[in-house]
Design a protein around this motif. Structure first.
Motif, PDB file in Angstrom:
ATOM      1  N   LYS A  11       0.794  -1.225   0.000  1.00 19.84           N
ATOM      2  CA  LYS A  11       0.000   0.000   0.000  1.00 19.84           C
ATOM      3  C   LYS A  11       0.825   1.272   0.000  1.00 19.84           C
ATOM      4  O   LYS A  11       0.333   2.331  -0.407  1.00 19.84           O
ATOM      5  CB  LYS A  11      -0.940   0.006   1.204  1.00 19.84           C
ATOM      6  N   ASN A  12       2.079   1.221   0.469  1.00 16.15           N
ATOM      7  CA  ASN A  12       2.879   2.440   0.575  1.00 16.15           C
ATOM      8  C   ASN A  12       3.489   2.874  -0.746  1.00 16.15           C
ATOM      9  O   ASN A  12       4.181   3.882  -0.811  1.00 16.15           O
ATOM     10  CB  ASN A  12       3.988   2.268   1.608  1.00 16.15           C
ATOM     11  N   GLN A  13       3.263   2.099  -1.787  1.00 12.44           N
ATOM     12  CA  GLN A  13       3.806   2.455  -3.098  1.00 12.44           C
ATOM     13  C   GLN A  13       2.673   2.546  -4.122  1.00 12.44           C
ATOM     14  O   GLN A  13       2.795   2.101  -5.251  1.00 12.44           O
ATOM     15  CB  GLN A  13       4.843   1.405  -3.520  1.00 12.44           C
ATOM     16  N   ASP A  14       1.592   3.173  -3.704  1.00 15.55           N
ATOM     17  CA  ASP A  14       0.392   3.305  -4.524  1.00 15.55           C
ATOM     18  C   ASP A  14       0.463   4.609  -5.304  1.00 15.55           C
ATOM     19  O   ASP A  14       0.223   5.692  -4.759  1.00 15.55           O
ATOM     20  CB  ASP A  14      -0.843   3.273  -3.626  1.00 15.55           C
ATOM     21  N   VAL A  15       0.798   4.532  -6.593  1.00 14.20           N
ATOM     22  CA  VAL A  15       0.898   5.727  -7.432  1.00 14.20           C
ATOM     23  C   VAL A  15      -0.477   6.372  -7.556  1.00 14.20           C
ATOM     24  O   VAL A  15      -1.445   5.736  -7.969  1.00 14.20           O
ATOM     25  CB  VAL A  15       1.442   5.367  -8.831  1.00 14.20           C
ATOM     26  N   GLY A  16      -0.574   7.630  -7.165  1.00 16.69           N
ATOM     27  CA  GLY A  16      -1.836   8.359  -7.240  1.00 16.69           C
ATOM     28  C   GLY A  16      -2.786   8.091  -6.096  1.00 16.69           C
ATOM     29  O   GLY A  16      -3.871   8.664  -6.049  1.00 16.69           O
ATOM     30  N   ASN A  17      -2.391   7.212  -5.157  1.00 15.51           N
ATOM     31  CA  ASN A  17      -3.253   6.889  -4.006  1.00 15.51           C
ATOM     32  C   ASN A  17      -4.677   6.555  -4.426  1.00 15.51           C
ATOM     33  O   ASN A  17      -5.648   7.012  -3.827  1.00 15.51           O
ATOM     34  CB  ASN A  17      -3.252   8.064  -3.002  1.00 15.51           C
ATOM     35  N   ASP A  18      -4.779   5.720  -5.456  1.00 13.49           N
ATOM     36  CA  ASP A  18      -6.099   5.391  -5.999  1.00 13.49           C
ATOM     37  C   ASP A  18      -6.595   4.011  -5.572  1.00 13.49           C
ATOM     38  O   ASP A  18      -7.663   3.573  -5.999  1.00 13.49           O
ATOM     39  CB  ASP A  18      -6.077   5.482  -7.529  1.00 13.49           C
ATOM     40  N   GLY A  19      -5.828   3.323  -4.719  1.00 12.20           N
ATOM     41  CA  GLY A  19      -6.257   2.011  -4.270  1.00 12.20           C
ATOM     42  C   GLY A  19      -6.073   0.909  -5.287  1.00 12.20           C
ATOM     43  O   GLY A  19      -6.511  -0.221  -5.069  1.00 12.20           O
ATOM     44  N   ILE A  20      -5.433   1.227  -6.404  1.00 14.18           N
ATOM     45  CA  ILE A  20      -5.034   0.204  -7.375  1.00 14.18           C
ATOM     46  C   ILE A  20      -3.557  -0.052  -7.126  1.00 14.18           C
ATOM     47  O   ILE A  20      -2.716   0.803  -7.392  1.00 14.18           O
ATOM     48  CB  ILE A  20      -5.281   0.654  -8.823  1.00 14.18           C
ATOM     49  N   TRP A  21      -3.246  -1.212  -6.585  1.00 10.86           N
ATOM     50  CA  TRP A  21      -1.906  -1.456  -6.064  1.00 10.86           C
ATOM     51  C   TRP A  21      -0.904  -1.664  -7.198  1.00 10.86           C
ATOM     52  O   TRP A  21      -0.999  -2.615  -7.966  1.00 10.86           O
ATOM     53  CB  TRP A  21      -1.929  -2.656  -5.114  1.00 10.86           C
TER      54      TRP A  21
END
Length: 325
Positions: free
Chosen positions: A287-297
């Motif tokens: 979860k800490n490397q989620d580009v855009g913080n969109d919940g798509i891992w």
């Protein structure tokens, strides 16, 4: 509807279903015998290339079987200082292109070439990559290795016993700059992460807690794909915690991971994964490397005692794979 995208989805769906049902001998995953109308296998082309080399070229490109570079893997490197354009004739470079081409599936090789050409364009394209030959083709013990940006590929005719792809491999893509946007538009391999995220969406709350961790492993060459031999204590959720339907989705993801590669290599890799016990596989998302913080891992992996496939989509796509018997 985009015809090319539709065809690719059809291929991935078929490959995933074939792997999920264990139909490793299906036409999709079984190499067809050579014929006059088919391109030669990569191993045949490697032998042709070796036969064309002059002594001064062999001194630069050919090494002993025990040379440690033979099984090295990295995301952006040159196995020899000489680039193809510096040491090979035009005809020899064409043979190398044919070898690389032969290592990929008919359904996906156009995307592989798009990635390779795009990522290496600033350095002069395919001719900026480098290669080496270990052992002697035709002797039963040889390995061809091609390297460049986002590329470590091997062709060995199963000389490295019990090892899929001849050893650890790497592929990746920076489709629109070093820092890709959350949708990774144009990335040749982002479809693999989208499929993996379908598995996460299929998990219930308790399962997600087991699967979702903080940060993925560091990228440190061969250490990235070091195999532990462990069946427990690996990152993420074990397959034993998944329902039959969820396990089927994971098998389809494995099919997606293998889709770019030639059928005989995909078949061998899946055979080793199943032989070591599919139930021993673990799947993790970070979860800490989620580009855009969109919940798509963007970062996730599959790991078992004899395999690791690490997908890192932050800031662009890197994929590390290592599978043994």
């Amino acid at each position: 509807m985009n015809t090319e995208s539709f065809s690719r989805r059809q291929f991935l769906q078929c490959s995933g279903q074939a792997l999920a049902s264990g139909l490793l001998a299906s036409p999709l995953l079984t190499a067809a015998p050579a014929s006059a109308t088919q391109a030669p296998r990569g191993e045949t082309l490697v032998q042709q290339l070796y036969g064309s080399l002059k002594e001064d070229q062999k001194k630069l490109l050919c090494f002993g079987w025990e040379d440690p570079r033979r099984l090295k893997v990295d995301n952006n490197w040159h196995i020899t200082p000489q680039k193809l354009r510096d040491v090979l004739s035009g005809d020899q470079q064409d043979l190398v292109r044919q070898i690389f081409d032969s290592l990929h599936s008919e359904a996906y090789k156009k995307e592989v070439w798009r990635q390779f050409d795009q990522d290496n364009k600033s350095d002069g394209g395919f001719a900026s990559s480098s290669m080496a030959l270990f052992g002697q083709p035709g002797s039963g013990q040889f390995e061809f290795v091609l390297t460049g940006r986002h590329c470590t590929r091997r062709c060995d005719g199963d000389s490295e016993a019990g090892t899929a792809f001849g050893g650890p491999i790497f592929y990746g893509h920076a489709a629109n700059g070093f820092y890709e946007k959350p949708d990774h538009a144009g990335n040749a391999y982002w479809f693999q992460a989208k499929r993996a995220n379908e598995v996460f969406q299929a998990l219930d709350g308790k399962q997600r807690q087991m699967a979702l961790l903080g940060e993925g492993r560091e990228e440190t060459g061969n250490k990235t794909v070091r195999l532990t031999g462990r069946t427990t204590g690996l990152d993420g959720i074990p397959m034993t915690e998944l329902s039959a339907d969820q396990q089927g989705l994971v098998r389809q993801v494995i099919g997606d991971l293998l889709a770019p590669f030639r059928p005989e290599d995909s078949q061998e890799a899946m055979k080793y994964i199943e032989a070591a016990g599919f139930d021993h596989l673990h799947m993790a998302f970070y979860k800490n490397q989620d580009v855009g913080n969109d919940g798509i891992w963007d970062v996730w992996q599959l790991e078992g005692p004899n395999m690791i496939w690490y997908f890192r989509g932050d800031p662009h796509v890197h994929c590390w794979a290592h599978i043994k018997s």
